[in-house]
Design a protein around this motif. Structure first.
Motif, mmCIF file in Angstrom:
data_model
loop_
_atom_site.group_PDB
_atom_site.id
_atom_site.type_symbol
_atom_site.label_atom_id
_atom_site.label_comp_id
_atom_site.label_asym_id
_atom_site.label_seq_id
_atom_site.Cartn_x
_atom_site.Cartn_y
_atom_site.Cartn_z
ATOM 1 N N ALA A 111 2.994 -21.396 20.587
ATOM 2 C CA ALA A 111 3.875 -22.036 19.616
ATOM 3 C C ALA A 111 3.448 -21.621 18.214
ATOM 4 N N ARG A 112 4.353 -21.017 17.502
ATOM 5 C CA ARG A 112 4.057 -20.514 16.164
ATOM 6 C C ARG A 112 5.390 -20.278 15.461
ATOM 7 N N ALA A 113 5.571 -20.857 14.281
ATOM 8 C CA ALA A 113 6.853 -20.734 13.586
ATOM 9 C C ALA A 113 7.201 -19.273 13.345
ATOM 10 N N PHE A 114 6.421 -18.587 12.505
ATOM 11 C CA PHE A 114 6.609 -17.153 12.295
ATOM 12 C C PHE A 114 5.562 -16.394 13.087
ATOM 13 N N PRO A 115 5.928 -15.259 13.698
ATOM 14 C CA PRO A 115 4.993 -14.518 14.548
ATOM 15 C C PRO A 115 3.822 -13.955 13.754
ATOM 16 N N SER A 116 2.771 -13.594 14.464
ATOM 17 C CA SER A 116 1.528 -13.147 13.822
ATOM 18 C C SER A 116 1.720 -11.881 13.004
ATOM 19 N N TRP A 117 2.636 -10.989 13.421
ATOM 20 C CA TRP A 117 2.820 -9.747 12.686
ATOM 21 C C TRP A 117 3.500 -9.964 11.332
ATOM 22 N N ALA A 118 4.017 -11.162 11.098
ATOM 23 C CA ALA A 118 4.740 -11.445 9.857
ATOM 24 C C ALA A 118 3.929 -12.299 8.893
ATOM 25 N N THR A 119 2.647 -12.545 9.185
ATOM 26 C CA THR A 119 1.864 -13.422 8.320
ATOM 27 C C THR A 119 0.556 -12.760 7.903
ATOM 28 N N ILE A 120 0.022 -13.232 6.800
ATOM 29 C CA ILE A 120 -1.316 -12.850 6.326
ATOM 30 C C ILE A 120 -2.110 -14.139 6.145
ATOM 31 N N PRO A 121 -3.261 -14.239 6.894
ATOM 32 C CA PRO A 121 -3.746 -13.354 7.961
ATOM 33 C C PRO A 121 -2.847 -13.457 9.199
ATOM 34 N N SER A 122 -3.060 -12.549 10.148
ATOM 35 C CA SER A 122 -2.243 -12.580 11.356
ATOM 36 C C SER A 122 -2.606 -13.761 12.243
ATOM 37 N N TYR A 123 -3.869 -14.215 12.182
ATOM 38 C CA TYR A 123 -4.302 -15.404 12.913
ATOM 39 C C TYR A 123 -4.132 -16.617 12.001
ATOM 40 N N TYR A 124 -4.176 -17.794 12.578
ATOM 41 C CA TYR A 124 -3.953 -18.999 11.779
ATOM 42 C C TYR A 124 -5.166 -19.284 10.901
ATOM 43 N N ASP A 125 -4.984 -19.219 9.599
ATOM 44 C CA ASP A 125 -6.046 -19.504 8.638
ATOM 45 C C ASP A 125 -5.375 -19.960 7.351
ATOM 46 N N LEU A 126 -5.140 -21.246 7.217
ATOM 47 C CA LEU A 126 -4.415 -21.788 6.080
ATOM 48 C C LEU A 126 -5.186 -21.583 4.780
ATOM 49 N N GLY A 127 -6.514 -21.728 4.814
ATOM 50 C CA GLY A 127 -7.313 -21.587 3.605
ATOM 51 C C GLY A 127 -7.200 -20.201 2.999
ATOM 52 N N THR A 128 -7.354 -19.163 3.844
ATOM 53 C CA THR A 128 -7.246 -17.785 3.354
ATOM 54 C C THR A 128 -5.844 -17.494 2.842
ATOM 55 N N ALA A 129 -4.844 -17.994 3.563
ATOM 56 C CA ALA A 129 -3.461 -17.769 3.145
ATOM 57 C C ALA A 129 -3.199 -18.375 1.774
ATOM 58 N N ARG A 130 -3.719 -19.555 1.512
ATOM 59 C CA ARG A 130 -3.522 -20.199 0.215
ATOM 60 C C ARG A 130 -4.208 -19.425 -0.904
ATOM 61 N N VAL A 131 -5.410 -18.909 -0.642
ATOM 62 C CA VAL A 131 -6.124 -18.119 -1.652
ATOM 63 C C VAL A 131 -5.333 -16.864 -1.999
ATOM 64 N N VAL A 132 -4.869 -16.151 -0.972
ATOM 65 C CA VAL A 132 -4.085 -14.930 -1.200
ATOM 66 C C VAL A 132 -2.793 -15.254 -1.938
#
Length: 288
Positions: A111-132
């Motif tokens: 279960a994942r809203a947007f697939p891994s190939w469409a996100t940074i990072p590809s794995y779930y990491d909210l903290g890193t995503a917010r920094v970027v």
């Protein structure tokens, strides 16, 4: 007899002449163009990762189980045929298994809203995503502000982007020409380009920045009225996401127009600044 031979000789058509090269894009325009393209790429993919943490959009100040203000949702549900992904828009549900809601390699779906190939990072990491996301958001904001000030001072906005009455008179003809994939290559932007670029630079980009600030608790404490003007934090988040979708649609249309109008000429313009215009007196030459 000689005359008859000459009369029957084939006529050689001359190849159409090329129009002159003009310096269309300044160094500053080209630099900011690529900075914005680079920053928006990372903001989009990191933003989708942030959205995955709460894959719902609401209208209003608050959200939760006691509220019925969801306007958009991506999720997964169990069915008789196994887990299925869905996307729900204003109460209308669509099966988006394999792309949105439920995706992944065969046998490893999750279960994942947007697939891994469409996100940074590809794995779930909210903290890193917010920094970027926040880093490139500040780069975008600073660059846009400097561009706006410089564009007003050097006349670029008034000269190249601000639509005039003649542009609105040309608008129906420009729309018809684009629908026929017939493009005019001139030094100045046509009416559609001015409206499209102006809409992005003066409406969409400022709006995505303002709605992003409205979602920040620190900014909310300093400027509480900003959240209220936008209709609440959840409404600001919905507007933020909607603007992102509009920017993606603009990018798709922009790339299609580049391919249709001549990718070599268009890319040369935004890389070197030099643009090949239509030959004088050709059908593509614009009247003043």
């Amino acid at each position: 007899m000689d005359a008859a031979v000459h009369d029957r000789s084939p006529q050689v058509e001359q190849a159409p002449s090329k129009g002159p090269l003009v310096y269309r894009q300044s160094r500053w325009t080209r630099l900011t163009h690529w900075i914005w393209a680079f920053t928006l790429f990372f903001m989009l993919l990191s933003g989708l990762q942030i959205f995955n943490a709460r894959p719902q959009l609401y209208i209003g100040q608050e959200s939760g189980f006691s509220y019925d203000n969801t306007v958009f949702q991506i999720g997964a549900m169990n069915t008789e045929n196994g887990p299925r992904g869905f996307t729900r828009i204003f109460g209308h549900t669509f099966d988006t298994t394999g792309v949105l809601g439920w995706s992944g390699p065969p046998g490893q779906e999750r279960a994942r809203a947007f697939p891994s190939w469409a996100t940074i990072p590809s794995y779930y990491d909210l903290g890193t995503a917010r920094v970027v996301h926040f880093f490139f958001a500040w780069v975008l904001s600073a660059t846009l502000l400097v561009w706006l000030v410089a564009g007003l001072l050097n006349g670029h906005i008034a000269r190249d982007l601000w639509p005039r009455m003649k542009d609105f008179r040309r608008l129906p003809g420009d729309i018809a020409a684009h629908l026929r994939l017939k493009f005019h290559h001139a030094r100045e932007y046509n009416a559609l380009q001015k409206l499209a670029y102006g809409g992005v630079l003066f409406i969409l980009l400022p709006l995505v920045i303002v709605t992003g600030l409205a979602m920040s608790p620190s900014v909310d404490s300093l400027l509480p009225w900003l959240n209220e003007v936008l209709g609440g934090r959840q409404t600001a988040r919905t507007i933020h996401f909607t603007v992102m979708v509009l920017l993606v649609l603009f990018f798709i249309v922009h790339m299609l127009m580049i391919l249709a109008a001549g990718p070599i000429n268009e890319l040369r313009s935004i890389v070197t600044g030099w643009y090949r215009t239509d030959p004088p007196g050709s059908d593509g030459e614009r009247s003043p």
